[in-house]
Design an enzyme around this catalytic site. Structure first.
Site, PDB file in Angstrom:
ATOM      1  N   CYS A  45      75.720 -58.540 -19.948  1.00  0.00           N
ATOM      2  CA  CYS A  45      74.455 -59.299 -19.420  1.00  0.00           C
ATOM      3  C   CYS A  45      75.204 -59.988 -18.376  1.00  0.00           C
ATOM      4  CB  CYS A  45      73.617 -60.301 -20.305  1.00  0.00           C
ATOM      5  SG  CYS A  45      72.462 -61.086 -19.121  1.00  0.00           S
TER       6      CYS A  45
ATOM      7  N   CYS B  49      72.170 -62.349 -28.742  1.00  0.00           N
ATOM      8  CA  CYS B  49      71.618 -61.298 -28.020  1.00  0.00           C
ATOM      9  C   CYS B  49      72.740 -60.111 -28.332  1.00  0.00           C
ATOM     10  CB  CYS B  49      71.483 -61.552 -26.676  1.00  0.00           C
ATOM     11  SG  CYS B  49      71.137 -59.849 -25.775  1.00  0.00           S
TER      12      CYS B  49
ATOM     13  N   CYS C 173      70.069 -66.108 -25.985  1.00  0.00           N
ATOM     14  CA  CYS C 173      71.351 -65.452 -25.486  1.00  0.00           C
ATOM     15  C   CYS C 173      72.731 -65.261 -26.813  1.00  0.00           C
ATOM     16  CB  CYS C 173      71.881 -65.949 -24.165  1.00  0.00           C
ATOM     17  SG  CYS C 173      70.771 -66.001 -22.966  1.00  0.00           S
TER      18      CYS C 173
ATOM     19  N   CYS D 276      65.079 -61.897 -25.734  1.00  0.00           N
ATOM     20  CA  CYS D 276      65.182 -62.078 -24.345  1.00  0.00           C
ATOM     21  C   CYS D 276      63.851 -62.439 -23.733  1.00  0.00           C
ATOM     22  CB  CYS D 276      65.830 -60.872 -23.538  1.00  0.00           C
ATOM     23  SG  CYS D 276      66.389 -61.161 -21.725  1.00  0.00           S
TER      24      CYS D 276
ATOM     25  N   GLU E 295      49.750 -47.711 -27.859  1.00  0.00           N
ATOM     26  CA  GLU E 295      50.379 -48.138 -26.317  1.00  0.00           C
ATOM     27  C   GLU E 295      49.260 -48.752 -25.525  1.00  0.00           C
ATOM     28  OE1 GLU E 295      53.199 -48.674 -25.337  1.00  0.00           O
ATOM     29  OE2 GLU E 295      54.292 -47.742 -26.788  1.00  0.00           O
TER      30      GLU E 295
ATOM     31  N   ASP F 166      58.298 -51.605 -18.855  1.00  0.00           N
ATOM     32  CA  ASP F 166      57.049 -52.664 -19.100  1.00  0.00           C
ATOM     33  C   ASP F 166      57.480 -54.042 -18.719  1.00  0.00           C
ATOM     34  OD1 ASP F 166      58.564 -53.362 -21.430  1.00  0.00           O
ATOM     35  OD2 ASP F 166      56.841 -53.655 -22.768  1.00  0.00           O
TER      36      ASP F 166
ATOM     37  N   TYR G  74      53.959 -45.486 -17.183  1.00  0.00           N
ATOM     38  CA  TYR G  74      54.506 -46.107 -18.683  1.00  0.00           C
ATOM     39  C   TYR G  74      54.058 -45.499 -19.903  1.00  0.00           C
ATOM     40  CZ  TYR G  74      54.957 -49.242 -22.562  1.00  0.00           C
ATOM     41  OH  TYR G  74      55.158 -49.427 -23.870  1.00  0.00           O
TER      42      TYR G  74
HETATM   43 FE1  SF4 Z   1      68.819 -61.699 -22.115  1.00  0.00          FE
HETATM   44 FE2  SF4 Z   1      71.250 -61.416 -21.162  1.00  0.00          FE
HETATM   45 FE3  SF4 Z   1      70.564 -63.439 -22.748  1.00  0.00          FE
HETATM   46 FE4  SF4 Z   1      70.513 -61.107 -23.842  1.00  0.00          FE
HETATM   47  S1  SF4 Z   1      72.100 -62.265 -22.640  1.00  0.00           S
HETATM   48  S2  SF4 Z   1      69.039 -62.617 -24.099  1.00  0.00           S
HETATM   49  S3  SF4 Z   1      69.905 -59.897 -22.071  1.00  0.00           S
HETATM   50  S4  SF4 Z   1      69.581 -63.135 -20.742  1.00  0.00           S
END
Ligand code: SF4
Length: 463
Positions: A271, A265, A262, A255, A99, A201, A183
């Site tokens: 989201c 994701c 997205c 992301c 870390e 972070d 953190y």
């Molecule tokens: Fe990021 Fe939302 Fe896109 Fe997923 S859907 S990559 S969380 S902006």
């Protein structure tokens, strides 16, 4: 003592930063001061747009994220140790080292340093016995050298004051270990001990701000506090370490700051930034077809002056899509410092050139490292005044009178010193310097040996 020759060069220093994973973490801001969580005054609860208010949704999000992590996580040496190391102190130490190294540094850069570090100092006890020079030597090239120094100081404290036992909670880690902030404490406690505590972070900030449309300055204390509360509420109770790493991994690999993936994701259905983009696209295509919109226009959360929405002066920009979030206050201009650096040389053994190097103060920028003697210059000094400042300091360093006339200004960067030296000794045909050539080796133009103040001021041995 042989004759001293001095060459002076001016140099510029600027502040700067690196990055962890895909996003620069800002350890100082994220770690916060000890106990930064406690703040006076209770802010109004945020609007629903910015909350994870549905327990079923939270469960689904945890499940999707962990399933993705199990399948896609990167194979990293500290992750292997966190799983396989049976000794809890060694495990916590292994996570701690990773870390600290990952603060402001990319994963790909850290791997080799981490492996060498753990091979050399596999335990807290081994690190506590190392010298600072050894630590700096291994850290060379990783940057932000105070990290290694602080890590070693804290290891010494664990060994000498805590009987070699790492504190067992995030709260105690933060309270008892110098250099361990909120953190790092959360990461060690969740990954090594399974404590259900979140982490925030740079990567987590980005993911959470996008998932909950947080467009206020993400480095401001109220937003950071809100993100910590969110991370603590979201963290999976049975696999907190994996959940935290999954959230950071998502920010580092999917992301990402400029080109988030997205479509791939695992949490896209949770989201709200993506939802907003989809609604806008639907609206635009309906308008294009001349149809009446069947989805309502997209607005902010509806709370006037919401502390988490983008400021009124910087509303949502459709061309940016989800990268509208997060936002940061404008960066401060980097501070510029001008220093006079003095290259002091003499002929040493067998005629080889020797150079004076001095150690920097034990705190502050590049603490404890070695360098050519340098003096900060006040802005606006003329060259003659700079020379006087240098002469004063040189006399203080060497304890001997230094003739101002022996100082020659050779340029704005240190490389100019080598050029100057080359000009004085005449062209060395066919003797291009090779990387790693030994000092004094035949055909080498390597300028000489670095010496400390004490050694430098001793008369050189006769040839
Ligand atoms: Fe990021 Fe939302 Fe896109 Fe997923 S859907 S990559 S969380 S902006």
């Amino acid at each position: 003592m042989g004759p001293l020759r001095a060459a002076a060069a001016r140099g510029l220093r600027r502040g700067g930063g690196g990055g962890r994973g895909a996003a620069p973490a800002a350890p100082a801001a994220l770690e916060g001061s000890k106990g930064s969580a406690a703040r006076g005054g209770r802010p109004a609860p945020p609007a629903a747009l910015h909350l994870f208010g549905d327990p079923a949704e939270v469960e689904a999000l945890r499940g999707s994220l962990l399933a993705w992590y199990d399948e896609c996580k990167r194979d990293l040496p500290w992750r292997a140790l966190a799983v396989t190391e049976p000794d809890v102190n060694r495990r916590a130490y292994a996570v701690w080292v990773s870390e600290i190294m990952l603060q402001q540094t990319q994963v790909a850069t850290v791997i080799d340093y981490y492996n060498r570090w753990m091979q050399k100092w596999p335990t807290l006890q081994a690190l506590a016995e190392a010298s600072l020079e050894e630590v700096n030597e291994l850290w060379a090239g990783l940057g932000y050298y105070s990290r290694g120094k602080r890590l070693q100081e804290a290891a010494r404290k664990v060994v000498s004051e805590l009987a070699g036992q790492m504190p067992r909670t995030a709260e105690d880690l933060q309270k008892l270990l110098p250099g361990v902030g909120r953190y790092t404490a959360g990461a060690i406690a969740s990954i090594s001990y399974g404590q259900a505590t979140g982490v925030v972070d740079g990567n987590v900030i980005r993911v959470l701000c996008r998932m909950r449309c947080i467009g206020a300055d993400s480095s401001s204390p109220p937003v950071i506090d809100r993100l910590w509360a969110m991370a603590n509420a979201l963290v999976d109770r049975s696999r907190p370490g994996d959940f935290n790493q999954a959230l950071m991994e998502l920010g580092a690999t999917v992301c990402t700051p400029k080109a988030p993936l997205c479509g791939e994701c695992p949490v896209k259905q949770h989201c709200r930034a993506r939802l907003r983009v989809e609604k806008e696209l639907a609206l635009a295509s309906q308008k294009l077809l001349g149809k009446l919109p069947v989805v309502p226009d997209v607005e902010d959360c509806g709370v006037g002056g919401c502390p988490l929405c983008p400021p009124a002066a910087e509303p949502w920009d459709s061309s940016l899509g989800v990268t509208n979030f997060p936002r940061k206050a404008a960066k401060k201009q980097p501070r510029v410092e001008q220093t006079a650096t003095c290259v002091l040389e003499r002929r040493g053994r067998r005629g080889a050139l020797e150079y004076l190097i001095v150690q920097r103060p034990s705190s502050g920028l590049l603490a404890g490292l070695w360098e050519f003697p340098s003096v900060p210059l006040a802005p606006g000094l003329q060259q003659e005044q700079q020379r006087e400042v240098l002469v004063d300091h040189l006399q203080a360093w060497t304890g001997q009178p230094v003739a101002a006339g022996s100082l020659r200004f050779i340029g704005e960067v240190l490389r100019a010193c080598e050029r100057q030296h080359g000009e004085e000794s005449g062209p060395a045909k066919g003797s291009k310097r090779k990387r790693g050539a030994k000092p004094g080796a035949a055909g080498s133009t390597r300028p000489g040996t670095q010496l400390s103040l004490r050694t430098f001021l001793r008369a050189p041995n006769p040839p």
